[in-house]
Enzyme design. Structure first.
Site, PDB file in Angstrom:
ATOM      1  N   THR A   1      37.604  38.433  37.095  1.00  0.00           N
ATOM      2  CA  THR A   1      38.542  37.823  38.032  1.00  0.00           C
ATOM      3  C   THR A   1      38.153  36.377  38.291  1.00  0.00           C
ATOM      4  O   THR A   1      37.027  35.956  38.010  1.00  0.00           O
ATOM      5  CB  THR A   1      38.543  38.544  39.388  1.00  0.00           C
ATOM      6  OG1 THR A   1      37.324  38.236  40.083  1.00  0.00           O
ATOM      7  CG2 THR A   1      38.681  40.047  39.218  1.00  0.00           C
ATOM      8  N   ASP A   2      39.055  35.624  38.860  1.00  0.00           N
ATOM      9  CA  ASP A   2      38.701  34.334  39.425  1.00  0.00           C
ATOM     10  C   ASP A   2      38.078  34.571  40.797  1.00  0.00           C
ATOM     11  O   ASP A   2      38.175  35.666  41.369  1.00  0.00           O
ATOM     12  CB  ASP A   2      39.934  33.435  39.526  1.00  0.00           C
ATOM     13  CG  ASP A   2      39.589  31.959  39.397  1.00  0.00           C
ATOM     14  OD1 ASP A   2      38.427  31.606  39.674  1.00  0.00           O
ATOM     15  OD2 ASP A   2      40.464  31.163  39.035  1.00  0.00           O
TER      16      ASP A   2
END
Length: 773
Positions: free
Chosen positions: A293-294
């Protein structure tokens, strides 16, 4: 323990190790906390691991660390508290050794770093930003740059990077435009492929290679209104044909890590989009790496997207969709095991993700050769060869937009020159976002570059900042006008800034001197999270240019910025306009060499520059059904995609297509002669676009399908060839397969998207088989 046996296949080692791990140890492999919080510099100057880090290692809770070597205002790591290249390598070795020796199973840590335009660590080479890299139209040069970045990063122990950015920019008001290569998916894909090959090298287990992470998956550059992380409104055909193309090509080139985007597409957050993460990425494209994920993206599922009302539900949604690691780590660390306890996910879901992370650690050689050589880090990081390479990239990225009456190049015999503007001598303003603190003298500004070019005679180069990027202070105008009045020509260095507050003080506008003050000034108007509603110059910069123009001196405007600038007055009145983007640490030398003719400009636009922000979107590959023109203006960009001037003049002739009729499974060869009809050696970017004259679905008016950057001596002619076949002619059909239909295609060959010669190619039979997009 089979997993320690280097002779066994990776899959067997992963299976053995996974079978020995507890639930907590498996969950630990999925989290990536912030690495800069895991060490501290003591009063005596020594660097030590924190007790919190040691405790987490003992509990098996760290699979990866993000940004251990990162330094910038966000991390709070400064030149004083941060790590030199040698110190960084030594610390990573200490942390890695501790993880291996003190954890139950001796699993090494995956150190992930930021490398958008150079490793974001103290002492590393700062290259031009990706928007400038795209403007070189030279993927081979970018490949060379990526090899240097990989070497600098791996020599310190960084084994993975959060780059390249493969987003296609539709709205340049977006603050992250500078991090992207282009508005065109084909060009982005070409650069992305070279990034994968350059960063990952000849084997991920080598000491000059790092794992590339392609981001942001997907359509992050197509957000509503150019606002960061806003919703994306896009149908599946366009998604596959435009935004997913660079990612597919990167996966085909060997990308083994993907980062999801913050945005949603048609209501589905990318972080929980199983269609993207499983059906497309893994099932259709065959991706076999891990998905991360970011930073903070999982929290947005509870507060932002609101697809979950509890944190454990958000964690479950992401893991089931195909997420394998969380950057920042807090959601997985706090709620992953409780999601299993509540039955929201199964241990098999955890096993799948942990196995992917472990496989990559084995592939990177971290289990077998976890340590690095600090002496090597000291030798290669920021070395002269890499600095020369940064200069070459900057040389090829600078774009000459206007040059009336051959104002440029300037003569080195010029009596005096005034260098004026807030970006003339502002080191951080020419580096872009995702930049580490810089020691004094590491960055060459435009003022310094011009002074070096003219031999350092102070009376020949007059300087005044004039104003700031933002703010309405005109107290610097008198000095600027005084300098301009004395000079034979004026170089106005204006634009924008992505510089965060590095505590460097500010500029006294009245004298041009650097001053230290408690009232620090931040000119940041671009970068992540800094989106704009307009594209005009901020503050009183335009007014400053207008006042200087009244003096009647030759006026050269140099833009240093992270997104296009739309200022019609400057287009009309400046004698020459240069677009330098953020040109990196050697940018001052590159701009000076271009201004005085030691480098012939060869950069070309990869983003269309509008006349007015109200024209947006103005990207070139618009569809035929674009609607009617506005009352006040037309559709045309001020400067179109692919545009850029040279000190040379090139002539195109003898465009041919052989054969002129093909089936859908055959190829034609397009050739064109390009001649340098000037007396200056130079480089030209020969571009080929294709128009599908009639199709079962609406197509873009034209699409870039090939380019070559060639060098020509005065009078020299080169024949440039392009292959045109299925890949160049196909489009995504209604059922999301890639097809080629019979009919006529126009082949447009020329120097940019609005200037070209035309030939026709006929395709006689459709490609009926189709292939999933």
């Amino acid at each position: 323990m089979k997993y320690r046996d280097q002779t066994l296949p990776t899959a067997e080692r992963v299976c053995d190790l996974l079978g020995r791990m507890t639930l907590a140890e498996k969950a630990g492999q999925l989290i990536q906390p912030f690495g800069w919080t895991c060490y501290e510099r003591k009063a005596d100057g020594s660097v030590e691991m924190t007790e919190a880090f040691k405790t987490r290692v003992a509990q098996g809770g760290i699979g990866s660390l993000y940004g251990t070597l990162r330094a910038d205002p966000w991390t709070g790591v400064t030149l004083e508290t941060g790590l030199s290249p040698e110190e960084g390598a030594k610390l990573i070795n200490q942390m890695q050794a501790y993880a291996i020796q003190e954890s139950r199973l001796g699993i090494p840590i995956l150190f992930g770093e930021e490398c958008s335009h150079g490793h974001m660590a103290i002492g590393s080479t700062v290259f031009p930003v990706p928007l400038a890299i795209g403007s070189t139209w030279n993927p081979e040069l970018y490949h060379e740059m990526c090899r240097a970045v990989a070497l600098e990063t791996r020599s310190q122990g960084g084994a993975a990077t959060c780059s390249p950015v493969l987003d296609v920019v539709r709205d340049p008001r977006w603050g992250r435009t500078e991090e992207c290569f282009a508005e065109d998916p084909y060009l982005v894909a070409e650069m992305g492929v070279q990034a994968i090959r350059g960063l990952q090298g000849h084997g991920l287990d080598r000491d000059d290679a790092i794992l590339a992470t392609v981001k942001h998956f997907a359509a992050y550059g197509s957000s509503e209104g150019g606002r960061n992380s806003a919703a994306v409104h896009m149908g599946p055909r366009e998604l596959h044909e435009v935004d997913l193309l660079p990612f597919r090509k990167a996966v085909e080139a060997g990308a083994r890590s993907v980062m999801t985007a913050y945005n949603e597409i048609d209501g589905v957050p990318c972080t929980t989009n199983r269609y993207l993460l499983q059906d497309v990425l893994r099932d259709q494209w065959g991706f076999d790496g891990f998905v991360i994920t970011d930073c903070g993206a999982l929290g947005m599922l509870v507060s932002g997207h609101n697809t979950a009302d509890r944190a454990d539900k958000a964690v479950a949604q992401a893991l089931i969709a195909g997420i394998d690691m969380e950057m920042s780590g807090e959601m997985f660390e706090e709620h992953l095991l409780s999601a299993i306890d509540r039955g929201l996910i199964h241990e098999s879901d955890l096993d799948r993700a942990a196995a992917r992370v472990l496989e990559m650690k084995f592939t990177l050689g971290l289990f077998d050769r976890p340590l690095v050589d600090p002496d090597r880090a000291r030798q290669v990081i920021g070395c002269s060869e890499h600095r020369d390479l940064a200069k070459k990239v900057a040389d090829e990225s600078i774009i000459l937009l206007k040059n009336d009456a051959h104002t440029l190049p300037l003569s080195k015999e010029i009596g005096s020159i005034a260098v004026i503007g807030p970006n003339a001598d502002a080191p951080y303003n020419q580096l872009g976002d995702y930049t580490s603190p810089q020691p004094k003298g590491a960055i060459v500004t435009v003022l310094e570059g011009i002074r070096a070019k003219l031999g350092g005679e102070a009376e020949r180069v007059l300087y005044a900042p004039g104003c700031r990027i933002k703010g309405d202070s005109r107290e610097g105008f008198p000095l600027a006008l005084e300098c301009a009045a004395k000079a034979d020509a004026v170089v106005m260095v204006i634009g924008g800034s992505s510089a965060r507050d590095f505590g460097e003080g500010t500029i006294d506008l009245k004298t041009g001197a650097s001053v230290v003050t408690d009232d620090l000034w931040n000119d940041m108007e671009c970068g992540e999270g800094i989106d704009r509603s307009t594209l005009n110059l901020l503050g009183v910069q335009l007014e400053l240019v207008q006042e200087v123009h009244k003096l009647g001196k030759p006026l050269i405007v140099v833009y240093i910025n992270g997104r296009p600038i739309a200022e019609p007055w400057i287009v009309e009145h400046a004698d020459a306009i240069v677009e330098a983007w953020y040109p990196g640490q050697e940018g001052g030398h590159a701009v000076a060499d271009m201004l005085f003719g030691d480098v012939n400009p060869s950069g070309r636009l990869t983003i269309s520059i509008p006349k007015h922000v109200g024209q947006l979107p103005v990207y070139y590959y618009k569809r035929r059904t674009r609607g009617k023109r506005y009352l006040e203006t037309d559709f045309n960009a001020q400067y179109p995609f692919g545009y850029g001037l040279s000190y040379s003049e090139f002539e195109y002739s003898n465009l041919q297509v052989e054969p002129a009729v093909i089936s859908a499974d055959e190829e034609a060869v397009v050739t064109v002669d390009v001649t340098n009809i000037s007396d200056a050696a130079g480089a030209e970017v020969v571009q080929v676009y294709i128009t599908d004259m009639a199709a079962s679905l609406t197509r873009p008016e034209k699409s870039l399908k090939g380019f070559h950057k060639i060098s020509l001596q005065p009078g020299e002619t080169k024949k440039v060839s392009f292959s045109v076949g299925r890949e160049q002619l196909e489009f995504v059909s209604a059922d999301l397969t890639r097809i080629v239909e019979e009919g006529d295609f126009s082949l447009l060959v020329g120097p940019h998207s609005e200037s070209y010669m035309t030939a026709t190619l006929k395709v006689t039979t459709s490609w009926e088989k189709g292939e999933r997009a």
